[in-house]
Design a protein around this motif. Structure first.
Motif, mmCIF file in Angstrom:
data_model
loop_
_atom_site.group_PDB
_atom_site.id
_atom_site.type_symbol
_atom_site.label_atom_id
_atom_site.label_comp_id
_atom_site.label_asym_id
_atom_site.label_seq_id
_atom_site.Cartn_x
_atom_site.Cartn_y
_atom_site.Cartn_z
ATOM 1 N N GLU A 165 4.212 -3.179 12.448
ATOM 2 C CA GLU A 165 5.420 -3.702 13.107
ATOM 3 C C GLU A 165 6.200 -2.624 13.850
ATOM 4 O OE1 GLU A 165 7.253 -7.470 11.136
ATOM 5 O OE2 GLU A 165 7.211 -5.812 9.698
ATOM 6 N N SER B 181 1.359 -12.193 6.477
ATOM 7 C CA SER B 181 1.282 -11.339 5.277
ATOM 8 C C SER B 181 -0.027 -10.558 5.245
ATOM 9 C CB SER B 181 1.402 -12.183 4.003
ATOM 10 O OG SER B 181 2.679 -12.776 3.927
ATOM 11 N N LEU C 214 0.138 -7.631 7.689
ATOM 12 C CA LEU C 214 0.912 -6.511 7.158
ATOM 13 C C LEU C 214 0.127 -5.736 6.102
ATOM 14 C CD1 LEU C 214 4.471 -8.103 6.861
ATOM 15 C CD2 LEU C 214 3.535 -6.709 8.722
ATOM 16 N N GLU C 215 -0.676 -6.458 5.338
ATOM 17 C CA GLU C 215 -1.517 -5.812 4.322
ATOM 18 C C GLU C 215 -2.672 -5.040 4.966
ATOM 19 O OE1 GLU C 215 -4.878 -7.542 1.385
ATOM 20 O OE2 GLU C 215 -2.912 -8.499 1.184
ATOM 21 N N THR C 216 -3.274 -5.624 5.984
ATOM 22 C CA THR C 216 -4.426 -5.013 6.645
ATOM 23 C C THR C 216 -4.032 -3.822 7.502
ATOM 24 O OG1 THR C 216 -5.506 -7.180 6.699
ATOM 25 C CG2 THR C 216 -6.411 -5.488 8.155
ATOM 26 N N TYR C 217 -2.877 -3.920 8.159
ATOM 27 C CA TYR C 217 -2.417 -2.877 9.082
ATOM 28 C C TYR C 217 -1.020 -2.396 8.687
ATOM 29 C CZ TYR C 217 -6.051 -5.056 11.975
ATOM 30 O OH TYR C 217 -7.229 -5.577 12.439
ATOM 31 N N PRO C 218 -0.913 -1.599 7.635
ATOM 32 C CA PRO C 218 0.412 -1.123 7.206
ATOM 33 C C PRO C 218 1.134 -0.385 8.338
ATOM 34 C CG PRO C 218 -1.287 -0.524 5.607
ATOM 35 C CD PRO C 218 -1.995 -1.060 6.805
ATOM 36 N N GLY C 219 2.404 -0.728 8.523
ATOM 37 C CA GLY C 219 3.225 -0.080 9.545
ATOM 38 C C GLY C 219 3.048 -0.623 10.944
#
Length: 187
Positions: free
Chosen positions: A161, A151, A154-159
């Motif tokens: 994935e 989680s 995903l917050e630190t590096y949006p997109g």
């Protein structure tokens, strides 16, 4: 270059003269997917602003790769410890996709610091960003469950994935790819 200029004005909050001076030193560099900017044993003598693309910093040990950091659009990338100390890097800085970088060499960086006190604001911004990301990751590795680390990623590096292979994300999280698949299926 326009995005970097806007970034310096809006995010770093530099004056017009400081922005112009920094821009006079940066060099645009296009790199291809899988190309290395730094390898172990070489001194990291630059800081790069990622104008487009994705990079990763990783170390290798016993035939395995361990991802330490990712650098997405509008972030700074370097072998930062090597950059600061002048000692050889221990890791690799590699493009994960074709990328455009704005490079500021160490000599230019030092010249900026010597001539303009506001350049320290720029240097502090870069340093603070590296330090805070490193602290968050280290604390998360020690304190958080794999699901919570995911989680935070995903917050630190949006997109991220859509840009980074799952096995590299798993390496960054300190888990096996199968564990990442399980975590994703539960969310």
């Amino acid at each position: 270059m326009e995005d970097f200029e806007k970034y310096l004005y809006d995010i770093v909050k530099l004056s017009d003269s400081s922005v112009r001076r920094i821009l006079s030193f940066v060099v645009c560099k296009e790199i291809k997917k899988k190309e290395f900017l730094i390898r172990p044993g070489k001194v990291g003598n630059f800081i790069a602003f990622v104008n487009s693309g994705v990079l990763r910093y990783f170390i290798g040990k016993d035939g395995s790769e361990y991802n330490i950091d990712f650098h997405l659009k509008f972030t700074f990338a370097s072998a930062y410890s090597s950059f600061l100390t002048g000692k050889p890097a221990i890791g690799f800085l590699q493009a994960l996709e074709d990328s455009q970088l704005l490079i500021l060499g160490k000599e230019s960086y030092n010249e900026l610091l010597a001539e303009n006190i506001e350049a320290y604001k720029f240097a502090k911004f870069i340093s603070d960003d590296y330090f805070l990301r490193k602290c968050k990751r280290q604390t998360s590795l020690l304190m958080d469950s794999a699901k919570d680390r995911y989680s935070l990623l995903l917050e630190t590096y949006p997109g991220i994935e859509q840009k980074v292979p799952q096995y590299q994300i798993a390496s960054y999280l300190g888990i096996k790819p199968e564990s990442l698949s399980r975590i994703k299926s539960l969310t």
